[in-house]
Design a protein around this motif. Structure first.
Motif, short mmCIF file in Angstrom:
data_model
loop_
_atom_site.label_atom_id
_atom_site.label_comp_id
_atom_site.label_asym_id
_atom_site.label_seq_id
_atom_site.Cartn_x
_atom_site.Cartn_y
_atom_site.Cartn_z
N VAL A 740 25.96 -0.56 -49.39
CA VAL A 740 24.91 0.30 -48.85
C VAL A 740 24.06 -0.46 -47.83
O VAL A 740 23.74 0.04 -46.75
N MET A 741 23.70 -1.69 -48.16
CA MET A 741 22.76 -2.44 -47.33
C MET A 741 23.43 -3.14 -46.16
O MET A 741 22.75 -3.71 -45.32
N LYS A 742 24.77 -3.11 -46.08
CA LYS A 742 25.45 -3.75 -44.96
C LYS A 742 25.05 -3.12 -43.63
O LYS A 742 24.94 -3.82 -42.62
N GLY A 743 24.84 -1.83 -43.61
CA GLY A 743 24.48 -1.17 -42.37
C GLY A 743 22.99 -1.06 -42.14
O GLY A 743 22.55 -0.34 -41.24
N ALA A 744 22.19 -1.75 -42.97
CA ALA A 744 20.75 -1.59 -42.88
C ALA A 744 20.20 -2.32 -41.65
O ALA A 744 20.58 -3.47 -41.38
N PRO A 745 19.31 -1.67 -40.90
CA PRO A 745 18.67 -2.37 -39.77
C PRO A 745 17.63 -3.34 -40.30
O PRO A 745 16.79 -2.97 -41.10
N GLY A 746 17.70 -4.60 -39.87
CA GLY A 746 16.74 -5.58 -40.35
C GLY A 746 17.39 -6.61 -41.25
O GLY A 746 18.62 -6.79 -41.25
N ARG A 747 16.58 -7.32 -42.06
CA ARG A 747 17.07 -8.42 -42.88
C ARG A 747 17.09 -8.02 -44.35
O ARG A 747 16.12 -7.43 -44.86
N VAL A 748 18.17 -8.36 -45.03
CA VAL A 748 18.32 -8.08 -46.46
C VAL A 748 18.46 -9.40 -47.19
O VAL A 748 19.32 -10.21 -46.85
N SER A 749 17.63 -9.60 -48.22
CA SER A 749 17.66 -10.87 -48.96
C SER A 749 17.74 -10.59 -50.46
O SER A 749 17.00 -9.76 -50.99
N LEU A 750 18.63 -11.31 -51.14
CA LEU A 750 18.75 -11.22 -52.59
C LEU A 750 17.87 -12.31 -53.19
O LEU A 750 18.17 -13.51 -53.08
N ILE A 751 16.74 -11.90 -53.78
CA ILE A 751 15.78 -12.87 -54.30
C ILE A 751 16.24 -13.43 -55.64
O ILE A 751 16.21 -14.64 -55.88
N ASP A 752 16.66 -12.56 -56.55
CA ASP A 752 17.22 -12.99 -57.83
C ASP A 752 18.25 -11.96 -58.27
O ASP A 752 18.63 -11.09 -57.48
N ALA A 753 18.68 -12.01 -59.53
CA ALA A 753 19.76 -11.13 -59.99
C ALA A 753 19.38 -9.66 -60.00
O ALA A 753 20.26 -8.79 -60.06
#
Length: 793
Positions: A740-753
């Motif tokens: 889902v988030m692959k096409g998101a405009p901007g930055r995506v970060s996984l903070i924890d689990a």
């Protein structure tokens, strides 16, 4: 008799009744007899009967599709027939030929969104007691519009103990239910933030474990019983159903489909058919009976009153008149000789459908091959009769019909005792019965009866005391001397009572003064005014049933609840009469039952041992806890759908300008909050368009937020919150967000689990733009759009 109808056609065409004809030739254009059938199935069946009884009449008979109210002759038949036999035309409607129906009714198809759900019956009024899932019992104070972060939102204000207030967002209205259960509708309020509510829920959960275990034992016993597996619908079944001259309601079609599925199953059917008076239960039962009879099985139809047995015999007989099935009845109206003859035929298998009162449960009634038992108003039978009914359930399919409102029987489905179908859609030409409570007034009685006579109608006057019923009838004769008044009650000689009822049905009397023998199922469309004398002596369900005997046709119906002037009325009687007067709308049975539950308490519903728990947490919460325990005992996963918590700089609301009624606004909020899938949301949205037009911006924003909530819940997202420049997404299943988030405009970060930070570009943080971005990210995958599609705004 079908053969008599065909002979009438043969006489009109001067054609002799002869042997069989292999194929029906087309009707000649100069036919002097035209039969109009409502549906193609009626035409096909009529041709079959004519081939059997009068094939020579077919070439001289035109059988067309169309509707004609009454038959007539076009032209001077006697003169023109002498000069030109084909110049006069006789037109005959199919229903008149078979002496069946005299009017046609069309029912508009309703989508599931426009049907009232069970929740809609729990309308909240200011001052009502409610149950909040997390905080307990409160009083509903108001629906208010308040500002939050500068945005207008609607809130339900709840008042708890010590005047504590809780404002619940209207978008979370599913957390609030109307309290029904005990304390005569006045339960103690919970303390906001206290631990007592959780303890009450835990105690109730513990108490329902035994009941849930009983449910599983009953289900296991039912599953082990062998049942009759009826085959799929035959051509006759389809023809028979197509001949029904009205359009079935969606509820009827759903109930019929469920019953057929049960009858085709391996275990015996035990289904309960709930529906308000006049909502079409009998037709559903007739179709089930036809299916059983065609398969060679016998059908027993058990009814509570003699009058209803006679009426059902006529109704069933008329519907199956074209088919080789025999219908008979057992009741007090039959002589001993007639009863013995019927019993012998039943034992030999010569009767396909037998209708009767408790006489059907006698030991001398022996069936050759019983396949289906239809029980009308089972609660009207005594304990000894119910033991016999339990024996039926071991060997035959059982269909129980009741107009008794749903709450009295809903627990049976939770216990696994029965499957339940509900009819909640009224006929299109049915109008609500005008209901008034007033002191006994001779002037009002006269005016109402004369008004009914002036429109060629009839009147019921219910007086449930036999010892002075004749005196009451004489009073009516004195008040309205121009009316013909007759009397009927259960202590009359059967033949005398039968003659009284037939007189009234044949419209040879204007007023029937009777006891409650007319309460169950009697259908006289011309009777549209009713007086109930000493109405304070009747129960709420009894009043509702009696009122259902009028208003069964297109005319406006009136029901007057008459009170005595010489004695006081108890508080409970006042509550009952207020309820029956208030809930006079169509389909009000559920509301009446809930009010009855409030007035009388819950002890009569599930027994005294459970009534305390129902009083503590409310009926809905009790049922919910019972259902959860049943899941656990089955080792099934308790279905607890994720409900995403959303905090975004945008809010929607249902404005009074769009839906003016506060009650309907709350119902709309409830429907949106209960939508668990995109399909359900689409149905609700379509209903809004149909009922109120295009939604304004605030309502559309609420719909968009609901769409995001459903999409996020489907992806198992626990919360969605804008904090500064970041959208914080918390989820137990972060891998579901990868695509889902692959096409998101901007930055995506996984903070924890469990936590994902999504930082869109600065210009995307405007509320409307952010809403559009999240809709495309979270809604498109759920709606089946390519997950890898890039988001463009």
């Amino acid at each position: 008799d079908a053969s008599k109808a065909i002979k009438e056609i043969a006489e009109l065409t001067n054609a002799p009744a002869a042997g069989p004809l292999e194929e029906a030739p087309p009707a000649s254009p100069g036919s002097t007899v035209v039969v109009l059938c409502n549906k193609p199935a009626e035409r096909e069946r009529l041709l079959e009967l004519m081939q059997e009884h009068a094939p020579d009449a077919i070439p001289r008979t035109a059988i067309e599709i169309g509707f004609l109210h009454r038959g007539f002759v076009w032209g001077d038949f006697e003169q023109s027939a002498i000069r030109d036999p084909q110049s006069a035309i006789t037109l005959i409607p199919h229903h008149e030929l078979f002496h069946r129906y005299h009017n046609r009714r069309r029912i508009r198809r309703l989508s599931t969104a426009t049907e009232q759900s069970t929740d809609a019956f729990f309308d909240l009024e200011v001052g009502d007691y409610v149950v909040h899932d997390d905080h307990g019992i409160a009083r509903f104070a108001a629906l208010k519009t308040m500002k939050r972060d500068g945005r207008s939102e609607d809130f339900l204000t709840l008042e708890f103990a010590e005047n504590s207030l809780l404002h619940v967002p209207a978008t979370q209205i599913e957390l609030v239910q109307k309290y029904v259960g005990g304390h005569h509708g006045h339960p103690p309020l919970s303390h906001l933030g206290g631990k007592r509510w959780q303890k009450q829920k835990d105690a109730t959960r513990e108490a329902v474990k035994d009941m849930a275990a009983q449910m599983l034992r009953i289900q296991a016993a039912r599953a082990s019983l062998p049942g009759v597996r009826f085959p799929a619908d035959t051509a006759w079944q389809k023809e028979f159903e197509a001949e029904f001259p009205y359009d079935e309601t969606e509820d009827q079609l759903a109930a019929i489909a469920s019953i057929k599925r049960d009858m085709a199953g391996e275990r015996p059917m035990d289904r309960l058919l709930c529906g308000d008076v006049g909502f079409g239960k009998t037709e559903v039962a007739i179709r089930a009976a036809f299916k059983a009879a065609e398969y060679g099985k016998q059908v027993a139809v058990l009814v509570p009153t003699t009058v209803l047995a006679e009426q059902h015999e006529r109704t069933f007989g008329e519907r199956v008149a074209d088919y080789p099935f025999n219908v008979a009845s057992l009741s007090r109206f039959k002589t001993d000789k007639e009863i013995r003859a019927v019993l012998k035929k039943v034992e030999r298998g010569e009767i396909d459908i037998v209708i009767g009162t408790h006489r059907l449960l006698s030991k001398d009634v022996k069936f050759a091959d019983l396949g289906l038992v239809v029980i009308d108003e089972e609660q009207r039978f005594g304990v000894e009769h119910k033991h016999r009914l339990l024996e039926f359930r071991l060997t035959a399919d059982v269909l129980t019909m009741t107009a008794t409102p749903i709450p009295r029987t809903l627990h049976m489905s939770l216990l696994g005792l029965r499957d339940i179908s509900s009819l909640s859609t009224p006929p299109v030409d049915r109008r609500a019965v005008v209901t008034e409570v007033s002191p006994y007034d001779e002037g009002r009685i006269r005016n109402a009866i004369v008004r009914e006579m002036n429109r060629d109608g009839q009147t019921f006057f219910v007086h449930n005391r036999v010892y002075n019923i004749d005196a009451v009838a004489n009073d009516i004769r004195r008040i309205v001397p121009e009316a013909k008044v007759i009397t009927g009650h259960g202590q009359m000689v059967p033949k005398e009572l039968e003659e009284v009822m037939l007189k009234f049905i044949r419209r040879e009397a204007d007023v029937l003064v009777s006891t409650t023998i007319i309460e169950s199922g009697i259908d006289i469309p011309t009777a549209n005014t009713m007086f109930i004398n000493n109405a304070d002596h009747f129960g709420l369900a009894d009043l509702h049933q009696l009122r259902g005997r009028v208003g069964r046709y297109k005319h406006r119906a009136y029901c007057y609840l008459m009170l005595p002037a010489d004695r006081p009325i108890t508080d409970k009687a006042v509550q009952r009469l207020r309820a029956i007067e208030q809930f006079s709308m169509l389909g009000a049975g559920f509301k009446i039952a809930m009010r009855d539950l409030e007035i009388r308490g819950a002890g009569n519903l599930l027994g005294a041992e459970q009534s305390g728990h129902i009083a503590a947490v409310g009926y809905q919460m009790y049922c919910h806890l019972l259902e959860q325990e049943a899941y656990k005992l089955r080792d099934e996963k308790v279905i607890m759908p994720v409900r995403t918590h959303i905090e975004l700089p945008v809010a929607g609301r249902i404005t009074p300008g769009y839906i003016p009624s506060q009650k309907h606004r709350m119902d709309a909020y409830r429907k949106l909050s209960r939508a668990a899938s995109m399909q359900e949301l689409d149905v609700v949205t379509q209903a809004f368009y149909e009922a109120y037009g295009k939604p304004p911006a605030a309502v559309q924003t609420l719909i968009d937020l609901t769409e995001i909530r459903i999409g996020a819940s489907t992806l198992e997202i626990d919360s969605l919150k804008l904090d500064g420049p970041d959208v914080i997404i918390r989820t137990k299943v972060p891998q579901k967000l990868d695509a889902v988030m692959k096409g998101a405009p901007g930055r995506v970060s996984l903070i924890d689990a469990t936590t994902v930070y999504f930082r869109p570009p600065q210009n995307y943080l405007e509320p409307e733009t952010l809403l559009a971005v999240l809709r495309k990210l979270l809604v498109r995958p759920v709606r089946g759009v390519e997950k890898s599609e890039a988001v463009t705004v």
